[in-house]
Design a protein around this motif. Structure first.
Motif: not given
Length: 301
Positions: A59, A134-137, A139
């Motif tokens: 990421d 933030r981690q996309p899944t 949040g």
């Protein structure tokens, strides 16, 4: 020895196996291991924090490459930029499963992108990413997705004279940025794929080439030995690229991602390691059944 440090671990076979092993190797008897030889080595992505939909470092890297393509559109026709822009499914799957050729190509490009930067410059970029992205899944910030039960295991091992190392195919210098505050281990105990450095005129800067062999598969025990002069007594991983490191240790801990409610459930690129665990009697940890807490303090999430 006490197991009260394992507050987020449910009573059961996995916890009992860990406690029993640590007790045996730290008590005078046939299984005793001198403190100097008590090396514990752990994978990072998927073992210490979330690795889906992609290992977190990528990421960070992909965001940088998007900026590079914006500044120089001609890069869009080159790999790995091309695969990312076109969202090449097979390429992205190779990233997600840590396929060695794909990871090697990415790390080589990673080294080129940051060539000439100082450690302070690189660290500042990683810190900004840690504090904002933030981690996309799920949040939440990636740094808040470190597995609390594994941190408790680190504490148990350290209290019993183990030196804990993190050995990952990911970037060594990327992990070193947060190793001390997140894992409680010194930077020098982080082993990973790394760029070479040069020192001149009072400055140390990153080079364009990778230093040594990729830290996946057999590269993991090789790198642990190169760093410590010993193979691990205790090893933890979660995927097929960890098999050799797990096999080099007296005690092997395999994390099984089977908790779709709190995290992700998958066996992709872990099929061989699960089979090897069954064959050799490795301790398999069910995230769903063995951990009361995934992240943060006991009782949360």
């Amino acid at each position: 020895m006490t197991d009260t440090l394992l507050a987020s671990w449910r009573d059961g076979e996995a916890k009992d196996a860990i406690v029993d092993f640590v007790r045996r190797v730290t008590t005078e008897g046939p299984d005793f291991v001198p403190a100097a030889d008590r090396i514990a080595a752990f994978d990072n992505d998927g073992t210490l924090w979330v690795e889906q939909p992609l290992p977190p470092q990528f990421d960070f890297v992909f965001r940088r490459w998007a900026e590079e393509v914006k500044a120089d559109p001609s890069l869009a026709g080159q790999q790995p930029y091309k695969a990312l822009i076109e969202k090449d499914a097979s390429f992205l799957q190779g990233v997600a499963t840590q396929d060695p050729p794909v990871i090697e190509s990415l790390l080589e490009a990673f080294a080129r992108s940051w060539a000439g930067t100082t450690p302070a410059e690189f660290d500042a970029q990683v810190r900004e990413w840690l504090d904002t992205v933030r981690q996309p899944t799920l949040g939440v910030l990636y740094k808040d997705l470190v597995y609390q039960p594994m941190l408790e295991l680190f504490d148990l091992l350290k209290e019993n004279g183990f030196r804990v190392f993190v050995c990952s195919g990911g970037g060594r210098d990327f992990m070193r940025v947060f190793a001390e505050e997140t894992w409680g281990i010194p930077k020098e105990n982080v082993i990973g794929s790394a760029a070479e450095y040069t020192y001149a005129d009072g400055r140390i800067v990153r080079g364009e080439r990778l230093l040594g062999r990729l830290d996946l598969g057999p590269g993991k025990p090789e790198h642990v030995f190169a760093q410590t002069g010993r193979l691990p007594v205790f090893a933890g991983g979660n995927a097929d690229v960890d098999i050799e490191m797990l096999g080099s240790a007296r005690f092997a801990l395999l994390i099984q991602h089977d908790d779709a409610e709190r995290e992700f459930a998958y066996t992709t690129s872990a099929e061989a390691s699960l089979a090897k665990a069954d064959e050799l009697g490795w301790t398999v940890v069910s995230m769903k059944n063995d951990w009361t807490t995934l992240y943060g303090k006991p009782g949360q999430r």
